[in-house]
Every structure is written in structure tokens, then in C-alpha cells.
Design a protein around this motif. Structure first.
Motif, mmCIF file in Angstrom:
data_model
loop_
_atom_site.group_PDB
_atom_site.id
_atom_site.type_symbol
_atom_site.label_atom_id
_atom_site.label_comp_id
_atom_site.label_asym_id
_atom_site.label_seq_id
_atom_site.Cartn_x
_atom_site.Cartn_y
_atom_site.Cartn_z
ATOM 1 N N SER A 19 0.797 -1.225 0.000
ATOM 2 C CA SER A 19 0.000 0.000 0.000
ATOM 3 C C SER A 19 0.828 1.274 0.000
ATOM 4 O O SER A 19 0.277 2.355 -0.118
ATOM 5 C CB SER A 19 -0.937 -0.008 1.209
ATOM 6 O OG SER A 19 -0.186 -0.179 2.376
ATOM 7 N N ILE A 20 2.157 1.175 0.142
ATOM 8 C CA ILE A 20 2.983 2.381 0.081
ATOM 9 C C ILE A 20 3.850 2.287 -1.160
ATOM 10 O O ILE A 20 4.571 1.307 -1.343
ATOM 11 C CB ILE A 20 3.839 2.517 1.357
ATOM 12 C CG1 ILE A 20 2.932 2.691 2.570
ATOM 13 C CG2 ILE A 20 4.793 3.695 1.237
ATOM 14 C CD1 ILE A 20 3.647 2.639 3.884
ATOM 15 N N VAL A 21 3.756 3.282 -2.036
ATOM 16 C CA VAL A 21 4.503 3.240 -3.293
ATOM 17 C C VAL A 21 5.331 4.510 -3.415
ATOM 18 O O VAL A 21 5.027 5.513 -2.773
ATOM 19 C CB VAL A 21 3.553 3.133 -4.513
ATOM 20 C CG1 VAL A 21 3.008 1.738 -4.645
ATOM 21 C CG2 VAL A 21 2.449 4.154 -4.425
ATOM 22 N N PRO A 22 6.381 4.490 -4.248
ATOM 23 C CA PRO A 22 7.080 5.749 -4.521
ATOM 24 C C PRO A 22 6.085 6.768 -5.054
ATOM 25 O O PRO A 22 5.330 6.478 -5.978
ATOM 26 C CB PRO A 22 8.105 5.352 -5.589
ATOM 27 C CG PRO A 22 8.352 3.915 -5.356
ATOM 28 C CD PRO A 22 7.051 3.348 -4.885
ATOM 29 N N GLY A 23 6.055 7.933 -4.449
ATOM 30 C CA GLY A 23 5.109 8.968 -4.869
ATOM 31 C C GLY A 23 3.972 9.161 -3.881
ATOM 32 O O GLY A 23 3.174 10.073 -4.035
ATOM 33 N N GLY A 24 3.873 8.337 -2.867
ATOM 34 C CA GLY A 24 2.805 8.531 -1.902
ATOM 35 C C GLY A 24 2.288 7.229 -1.360
ATOM 36 O O GLY A 24 3.051 6.280 -1.175
ATOM 37 N N VAL A 25 0.990 7.175 -1.099
ATOM 38 C CA VAL A 25 0.370 5.911 -0.701
ATOM 39 C C VAL A 25 -0.640 5.535 -1.778
ATOM 40 O O VAL A 25 -1.070 6.370 -2.561
ATOM 41 C CB VAL A 25 -0.322 6.006 0.682
ATOM 42 C CG1 VAL A 25 0.701 6.068 1.788
ATOM 43 C CG2 VAL A 25 -1.247 7.187 0.753
ATOM 44 N N ARG A 26 -1.011 4.281 -1.811
ATOM 45 C CA ARG A 26 -1.766 3.783 -2.949
ATOM 46 C C ARG A 26 -3.237 4.182 -2.906
ATOM 47 O O ARG A 26 -3.861 4.381 -3.937
ATOM 48 C CB ARG A 26 -1.644 2.275 -3.010
ATOM 49 C CG ARG A 26 -1.783 1.712 -4.392
ATOM 50 C CD ARG A 26 -1.755 0.220 -4.342
ATOM 51 N NE ARG A 26 -0.447 -0.343 -4.633
ATOM 52 C CZ ARG A 26 -0.034 -0.628 -5.855
ATOM 53 N NH1 ARG A 26 -0.789 -0.385 -6.888
ATOM 54 N NH2 ARG A 26 1.142 -1.158 -6.051
ATOM 55 N N TYR A 27 -3.812 4.265 -1.705
ATOM 56 C CA TYR A 27 -5.265 4.495 -1.621
ATOM 57 C C TYR A 27 -5.579 5.709 -0.753
ATOM 58 O O TYR A 27 -4.815 6.080 0.121
ATOM 59 C CB TYR A 27 -5.966 3.267 -1.026
ATOM 60 C CG TYR A 27 -5.555 1.976 -1.663
ATOM 61 C CD1 TYR A 27 -6.023 1.624 -2.927
ATOM 62 C CD2 TYR A 27 -4.683 1.111 -1.017
ATOM 63 C CE1 TYR A 27 -5.634 0.446 -3.528
ATOM 64 C CE2 TYR A 27 -4.295 -0.077 -1.601
ATOM 65 C CZ TYR A 27 -4.764 -0.408 -2.856
ATOM 66 O OH TYR A 27 -4.369 -1.567 -3.440
ATOM 67 N N GLU A 28 -6.740 6.253 -1.031
ATOM 68 C CA GLU A 28 -7.272 7.350 -0.218
ATOM 69 C C GLU A 28 -7.668 6.795 1.154
ATOM 70 O O GLU A 28 -8.361 5.790 1.242
ATOM 71 C CB GLU A 28 -8.509 7.916 -0.936
ATOM 72 C CG GLU A 28 -9.318 8.918 -0.153
ATOM 73 C CD GLU A 28 -8.734 10.319 -0.228
ATOM 74 O OE1 GLU A 28 -8.314 10.712 -1.331
ATOM 75 O OE2 GLU A 28 -8.711 10.993 0.811
#
Lengths: 389, 156
Positions: free
Chosen positions: A178-187
Motif C-alpha cells: 500500500s505504500i509506493v514511490p510517490g505517496g500511498v496507494r489508496y485514499e
């Protein structure tokens, strides 16, 4: 013979002490016995300890590892920048958020991407959730090696509440990606926040008072673990211990405080240290860190800003490299990430804290009693996923 | 603090340094004086070893790069010591008597990349199985397909 003991029928034989040399030495060496402690180790994952004992005194310990090797560092080289999190989080599934955060920060540093504030706060919430989940298993496992399995069941009940929150957030309970480069994956939805608060409430109001009453100030536990595996402050640094084991020896080393990442710089928390440096101190560090983590989660949820939760991460990243440390549940996890301008990492070196603790262990176990081996082993709080990687 | 170290290294060893990140310094060292440099850094408070990271640059023709990463726990600073080794001469003196925790890291670098740490008492396979000794799977030249085990097709 007027000896009353001899009259009762007991016979005592005192072995003669004599100097041994030459070919008699071989006979003496046979007294040293090698034991296999493993391969399905009761305290954690698969590994084998070769233990040489003289009577019940440990002469030498040699870990035999490699049963969970997946060669993650190589697999990452065949992935894209975003896909690589799937391999990175599998360094250890129990706290997968910490490793993903570290990798993402390293990738963002090379690419020059700045993540939104909301993503930073979300990462903090998830990382602390992961830390609590991991520490709960650590607490339960520590008493588990002493033969009492009730506390680990209590800890697992508290852990379930957090896994429910992770499931609401990402659809997965353990490997969440759920954590990706650029932020987190979901709201972060209101349902997730609700579940997270529910989990922290359960932890603080139900688990901590109940567990603390029985299994923290416990006389039997203290008898068994105090003064076992003592490491002084200087020795801990020399052996290269990491994480809770290092802090239990009085070294206030915490990446969250020393080199703040995500939202840790803006939150108020305490670095837990103990001076004793024994197995009981290491257990107490885990216990107090859970309470600190619960506080951090509450603060981060309160301060969760509005706005974007993810920005676009480029497909190709310019050449460069970064070394990033994060305070993972088991200690500082280092990522040396190298980019050669491709669509994926050129090389990723992961520095696992459990690897450091494992190789400090043989030195700590010299001369202890055989029964203290599981106590020291469990108190070092290791995960086999990040030993082998 | 890093500025001071930078000047001292330049003065005593003549090594080039460059800033790596905030709180980090990168030192370009040579393998002849790596042991002296490590002793010097240890006396300066860099007592906590992190890891040894080897990067394989052979496809670019630059050989192997060895990074020793150490931290000063009091001042909260990092130093990365970098040594470049040519492909045909993968030998470097060990530093495991100066930093004992580096011993298993050197062992891992040896089994994964084939870098020989001269003087390390224990260069044996650790994580890999015994049959994979000498395959060096983290090298760029490692061929996954070549070492894949045969899969039996059809009925057994």
C-alpha cells in the motif's frame, strides 16, 4: 561410616580431578556435545542453531541460516520502480510498511519527487500500525519460548484489530503493497480511520491494562529473564546490535528522532531506552514502544491534512543513488538504492537489523546455561525474512 | 563535523570526498589504505557499522564498487567509504578485526559477488546452499535460466 546420607542408601561419587594431556585430550573433547536447535525453530522462523555444550554450559553457538532465501535484492532488479515494492515488503511480512516506506523514500530522493503531506501522515499511521503488530508478536513470542502460550494468544487478538484496519484500507491483511514511490496507494477513507481508532482503543483500554497486570511485573518472568544476556552500552555498539536490543542497552538510537522521515518530525513521542541491557529490559522496550506508537497514531490521525495522497512517479528515473534508513519494527533498516536511468532499480542493498542481531548473538551466548538460549534468542527479536532476504 | 573530517581525510590520506546526502559524506578510498582509513574513522566516533554494499558495474566496464557504510551514533552522521575494484582483481583487505560486525557482511559479499576479503577468517557459504557456491547470483552476469532446475513434463 557414621554418615547419615550414606545410611539412607545414596552414594555420592566424586570424580577425581587430574591434568589431561596428549591422547587423553581426545576423550575430554568428546564431553563437548553438539546439539541441533532447529530447523523449525519454536521462537521464530526456520533456522538452525548449532550449539556446543559442556554439561549444560554453552561453549559455542553457530547459526545456520538460508532456509528462507528468496534473493529479493536480485528480483528487484527485474521489476519496475513501482512493482518493486512487492519484493521489498516481503523482506518481512509482519511489519511490511516500514520497508516499503524506506524503499519509496530512497526512490523519491533519486527521482526528486516530493510527496504530499497527506501521504507522509498516512505512512506514519501505517508504519506505527505495523510496528504495533510486530511488537505484539514479539511480546507474545518472548513469553512463548518460556512455555506460556496464553500471552501470545492475547497479543494476537489485539493484532487482529489492526489487521482489520489494514484490510479495510488495502484489501489485504498482511502483504498490503500500500505504500509506493510517490505517496500511498489508496485514499484513507473514514471507514479506515474509524477501524484504526477502534484498534488503538482496544489496545489501550483492553489489551494494555490486562496484559500489563499479568505479564509485565511478573515475578516468575523476572526471575527467568533478569540478568540474562546482559550487554553493556559499549558492547552493544561494538557488537552492532540494532533496534530495541540496542536501545535496551542505553543507546538512544532511533532513526525516527535522529533523521526524521515521513511525519515523525512534527509529532511528539519519546525514544524508549533502558539501562540494564538484559533480556527483561529488551522485553520492556517492546512493551513501552507499543504505547508510544499508539500515541503517535492518535496524533497523526488528528493532524491528517487534506489534499492529494499520491503524486505521479516517473517511469524512468535519472541515474543516481541514495542510502536511506528507516526505523523499522526490529531496528534501523537501510536501503542502498542505485539507479542507472532505467525503468527499475539497478541495485538494491537491504541492510536488515535482524542480520546484525543474529551475528551478535554467538558472542552473547558464550558461557550461558543451555536454558537461557531461547530467552536470549527471543529477546533479540529477530525475523528470518530479513536475515536471509 | 563532517567538514572537519573531510579536511582531515584530505590532509592525512589525500582521498577525495563529496557530500552524499544531508548528514552523509562519501569518501573515495583505495584498497591499499582502506584499513588505515577505517581505523581513523573509528577513532573519530564512527563506531556503528551498517553494511557493506557491493554494486556490480561490469556491464559498464567499471568493475565492482564496494561501499562501507558506518554511522556515528553520538553526532548522528554517516560516512560511506567507497572503493572501486577492477573485475579481474577482486581482492581487498578485510576490516573485520576493526569492525567485528562487518565479518558476516563480508562473508555475504563474498558468496554473492565473489569479492575476496583477504584475512577474513570465515569465507564460507552462509545463505546460499552448498551446491551454489561460486555461482555469485547477485552479479549482473548471473544467468537465471542456466541454473534453473529441470521441470519434469507430463506424467511422472
Amino acid at each position: 561410616m557414621g554418615n547419615s546420607v550414606a545410611l539412607t542408601g545414596y552414594v555420592f561419587i566424586v570424580e577425581e580431578e587430574k591434568e589431561v594431556a596428549g591422547k587423553d585430550l581426545g576423550l575430554l573433547q568428546e564431553k563437548i556435545l553438539q546439539l541441533n536447535w532447529g530447523v523449525q525453530h519454536p521462537a521464530s522462523g526456520p533456522m538452525r542453531l548449532k550449539v556446543w555444550v559442556d554439561g549444560d554450559e554453552v561453549v559455542k553457538v553457530d547459526p545456520d541460516i538460508g532456509y528462507v532465501l528468496r534473493l529479493l535484492e536480485k528480483l528487484v532488479e527485474y521489476r519496475t520502480w513501482l512493482n518493486a515494492i512487492v519484493n521489498v515488503e516481503r523482506a518481512c511480512f509482519i511489519d511490511n510498511f516500514g520497508t516499503m516506506t524506506g524503499y519509496s523514500i530512497a526512490a523519491e530522493k533519486i527521482a526528486g519527487v516530493e510527496v504530499p503531506k497527506k501521504a507522509d501522515y498516512m505512512r506514519t499511521i501505517l508504519c506505527e500500525g505495523g510496528r504495533i503488530v510486530s511488537h505484539l508478536i514479539g511480546l507474545g513470542g518472548f513469553i512463548g519460548v518460556l512455555g506460556v502460550h496464553t500471552p501470545s494468544q492475547w497479543a494476537l487478538i489485539a493484532r487482529e484489530k489492526f489487521l482489520d484496519a489494514f484490510e479495510v484500507y488495502s484489501g489485504q491483511r498482511i502483504a498490503t503493497a500500500s505504500i509506493v514511490p510517490g505517496g500511498v496507494r489508496y485514499e484513507p477513507t473514514s471507514k479506515f480511520i474509524e477501524k484504526m481508532i477502534e484498534a488503538v482503543d482496544y489496545l489501550e483500554k483492553e489489551f494494555i491494562p490486562r496484559y500489563g497486570e499479568v505479564f509485565i511485573d511478573n515475578p516468575t518472568l523476572k526471575l527467568r529473564t533478569r540478568g540474562v544476556g546482559v550487554v553493556s552500552k559499549e558492547k552493544a555498539i561494538e557488537l552492532g546490535l540494532a533496534g530495541p536490543a540496542l536501545r535496551a542497552s542505553g543507546v538512544a538510537s532511533d532513526i525516527r528522532k535522529d533523521y526524521p522521515y515521513a511525519a515523525y518530525g512534527e509529532l511528539d513521542f519519546r525514544v524508549v531506552t533502558k539501562e540494564e541491557g538484559d533480556a527483561y529490559a529488551r522485553y520492556l522496550v517492546l512493551w513501552e514502544e507499543i504505547q508510544e506508537s499508539a500515541k503517535i497514531i492518535r496524533q497523526a490521525i488528528e493532524g491528517l491534512p487534506e489534499g492529494e495522497y499520491r503524486v505521479k512517479f516517473p517511469v524512468k528515473v535519472p541515474p543516481g543513488e541514495a542510502y536511506v534508513n528507516v526505523e523499522w519494527a526490529r531496528g534501523c533498516f537501510g536501503f542502498h538504492l542505485v539507479s542507472e536511468g532505467g525503468t527499475g532499480p539497478y541495485r538494491l542493498k537491504m541492510r536488515g537489523p535482524s542480520f546484525a542481531n543474529l551475528w551478535a548473538m554467538p558472542e552473547m551466548m558464550k558461557g550461558v546455561k543451555l536454558a537461557d538460549i531461547p530467552v536470549i534468542f527471543a529477546s533479540l527479536y529477530m525475523c528470518h525474512g530479513d536475515i536471509d532476504r | 563535523m563532517l567538514e572537519e573530517i573531510k579536511d582531515r581525510i584530505k590532509e592525512e590520506f589525500g582521498f577525495e570526498t563529496e557530500p552524499y546526502d544531508t548528514n552523509m559524506l562519501l569518501v573515495h578510498a583505495t584498497k591499499e589504505r582502506i584499513r588505515d582509513l577505517m581505523k581513523f574513522l573509528k577513532s573519530y566516533g564512527f563506531k556503528y557499522p551498517h553494511t557493506i554494499s557491493v554494486v556490480d558495474y561490469t556491464p559498464k566496464g567499471e568493475g565492482f564498487q564496494i561501499n562501507y557504510i558506518i554511522e556515528n551514533l553520538v553526532e548522528k552522521k554517516f560516512v560511506i567509504v567507497r572503493v572501486n575494484l577492477p573485475e579481474d582483481e577482486l581482492r581487498i583487505p578485510t576490516v573485520c578485526d576493526i569492525f567485528p560486525p562487518f565479518q558476516p557482511h563480508e562473508r555475504e559479499a563474498w558468496e554473492m559477488f565473489g569479492v575476496e576479503f583477504v584475512g577474513n577468517p570465515r569465507l564460507e557459504v552462509m545463505i546460499l546452499p552448498e551446491w551454489a557456491k561460486g555461482l555469485y547470483p547477485l552479479r549482473k552476469s548471473y544467468d537465471f535460466k542456466k541454473h534453473r532446475k529441470e521441470v519434469r513434463k507430463g506424467k511422472a
